[in-house]
Write a protein that holds these residues in place. Sequence first.
Motif, PDB file in Angstrom:
ATOM      1  N   ARG A 160       0.835  -1.210   0.000  1.00 38.22           N
ATOM      2  CA  ARG A 160       0.000   0.000   0.000  1.00 38.22           C
ATOM      3  C   ARG A 160       0.866   1.255   0.000  1.00 38.22           C
ATOM      4  N   GLY A 161       1.980   1.222   0.757  1.00 30.71           N
ATOM      5  CA  GLY A 161       2.897   2.360   0.732  1.00 30.71           C
ATOM      6  C   GLY A 161       3.485   2.564  -0.649  1.00 30.71           C
ATOM      7  N   GLY A 162       3.783   1.456  -1.348  1.00 33.35           N
ATOM      8  CA  GLY A 162       4.302   1.549  -2.706  1.00 33.35           C
ATOM      9  C   GLY A 162       3.287   2.133  -3.663  1.00 33.35           C
ATOM     10  N   MET A 163       2.012   1.723  -3.510  1.00 32.27           N
ATOM     11  CA  MET A 163       0.949   2.258  -4.378  1.00 32.27           C
ATOM     12  C   MET A 163       0.819   3.769  -4.192  1.00 32.27           C
ATOM     13  N   LEU A 164       0.796   4.206  -2.938  1.00 36.36           N
ATOM     14  CA  LEU A 164       0.677   5.642  -2.655  1.00 36.36           C
ATOM     15  C   LEU A 164       1.862   6.406  -3.217  1.00 36.36           C
ATOM     16  N   SER A 165       3.057   5.843  -3.068  1.00 35.61           N
ATOM     17  CA  SER A 165       4.265   6.535  -3.498  1.00 35.61           C
ATOM     18  C   SER A 165       4.335   6.664  -5.015  1.00 35.61           C
ATOM     19  N   VAL A 166       3.997   5.584  -5.738  1.00 37.48           N
ATOM     20  CA  VAL A 166       4.081   5.660  -7.198  1.00 37.48           C
ATOM     21  C   VAL A 166       2.982   6.573  -7.741  1.00 37.48           C
ATOM     22  N   LEU A 167       1.836   6.625  -7.078  1.00 40.01           N
ATOM     23  CA  LEU A 167       0.801   7.579  -7.491  1.00 40.01           C
ATOM     24  C   LEU A 167       1.285   9.014  -7.295  1.00 40.01           C
ATOM     25  N   MET A 168       2.044   9.238  -6.225  1.00 38.26           N
ATOM     26  CA  MET A 168       2.628  10.571  -6.017  1.00 38.26           C
ATOM     27  C   MET A 168       3.613  10.899  -7.126  1.00 38.26           C
ATOM     28  N   GLU A 169       4.442   9.925  -7.512  1.00 39.47           N
ATOM     29  CA  GLU A 169       5.379  10.139  -8.608  1.00 39.47           C
ATOM     30  C   GLU A 169       4.653  10.486  -9.897  1.00 39.47           C
ATOM     31  N   LEU A 170       3.582   9.746 -10.195  1.00 40.92           N
ATOM     32  CA  LEU A 170       2.819  10.006 -11.418  1.00 40.92           C
ATOM     33  C   LEU A 170       2.172  11.387 -11.372  1.00 40.92           C
TER      34      LEU A 170
END
Length: 454
Positions: free
Chosen positions: A226-236
């Motif tokens: 879940r932390g990875g999902m949030l982080s990559v969405l921030m990158e996008l």
Amino acid sequence: MSSAAKTIDVHRQVLSARIGAIVLYATFGLLMFGPLAFGAVEPWSIFVLEAGAAVLMLLWLAKQWIDEEITISWNPLFLPICAFGALILVQVIFRTTAYSHDTISDAMQYCAYGMLCFLGTQTLTRSAQGRQIGVALTFYGFAIAAFALLQGLTFNGKLYWVRQPHLGGWIYGPYVNHNHYAGIMELLVPIPLVISFSRLTHERQRIAAGVAAAIMVSTIFLSGSRGGMLSVLMELAVLAAVVFRRKRTVRFGIAAVAFVVLLVGMVGWLGGKELTHRFSTISSEAHGEISGGTRVTIDRDTLRMFAQKPILGWGLGTFPVVYPQFRSFYTNFFINEAHNDYLQFLAEMGLAGLAIILWFLIALYRRAWSKIGNWNSEVTGALTLACLLGVTGILVHSLVDFNLQIPANASFFYVYCSLAAAPPLLQRARKRRPIATETDQVEPAAEVVHGETA
């Protein structure tokens, strides 16, 4: 100068150039080794990382000796890095650390990170090198993502189908912990993403890079982090803001929509049910990992640790030794990290360490932001933007996890920081030919080397 002296000088230059190339590509080869070795968390892989960095540093010094001068390309991050090293020395020399052995052991890792940062700045100096490294990391990231997908489809509970983890875990790709797989993907994904939206390559290559990026991002969602999902969405989101601030064209809009459609289609096809279940278990423990509620409790305990030694902290790397006396709950898990990099740094390094970290991040973003102006047409800007996106993703993820305590991920993170803040890359270009008249003689174009400006 005699002909013999000229020959010797030419041989020196050739040898120096070859050593420089070896140091550059071996530095990134060493970075790529880490994730493949389960994140470089075992003693043998940590030794390879530290010894490899030391050997490469000696090679760089040998190159300086051959050149008969020491040339250092300055980076504004060098000062906070040195200040961090000085703080560790203070902890060891004045015995403020709770356990000197762990502090010295972690200090050796940080020495390796520092040497890799230094070597990256000194050896990656040309646009052509930046292109080659970008392509190599794109293929590398895609290969790891493809392996993770294949392993997920044929999973037998073992790393590489042969290695059984001693303490269990939620395996994904070459990592025992799926959150750390997501962390390395957060660092690798921005490279093909930026390539796909830039004008640095032909259209087919941009499409291929976009597909590779979509596959890599999909594995972050399929990993269940879940932390990875949030982080990559921030990158996008950051990339979208940068792209559409500069180019609000139909082509960019179509490319963005196509990327999202491909990403959603892959995630839904390969793991839609599992992803839905993952979000439904957000407050419960699953797959043997620590729940969100437990992480909040660990955060509170870590703040109590900090309150007892607020200035210099308990010592780098001492969290697993000190934490048990502050733990306020019962668990079968061995709590060896705080699951929040910021709080762990605060507890281990105190307010002095926090000040250095803030200095490091402010210098990084100020320098990097000034270089990304022409990211879609210059390698300097594109490389800086990709590194900045990866760093931002890890900084977000660090709020709920400990990617910066994993040597493979930490080494990539710190090298990205140094590249984002490094001087602009040099590019080889040709002078424009003057417009010729019938009486003019057109001179042949001559190659020049100059620095890119952001």
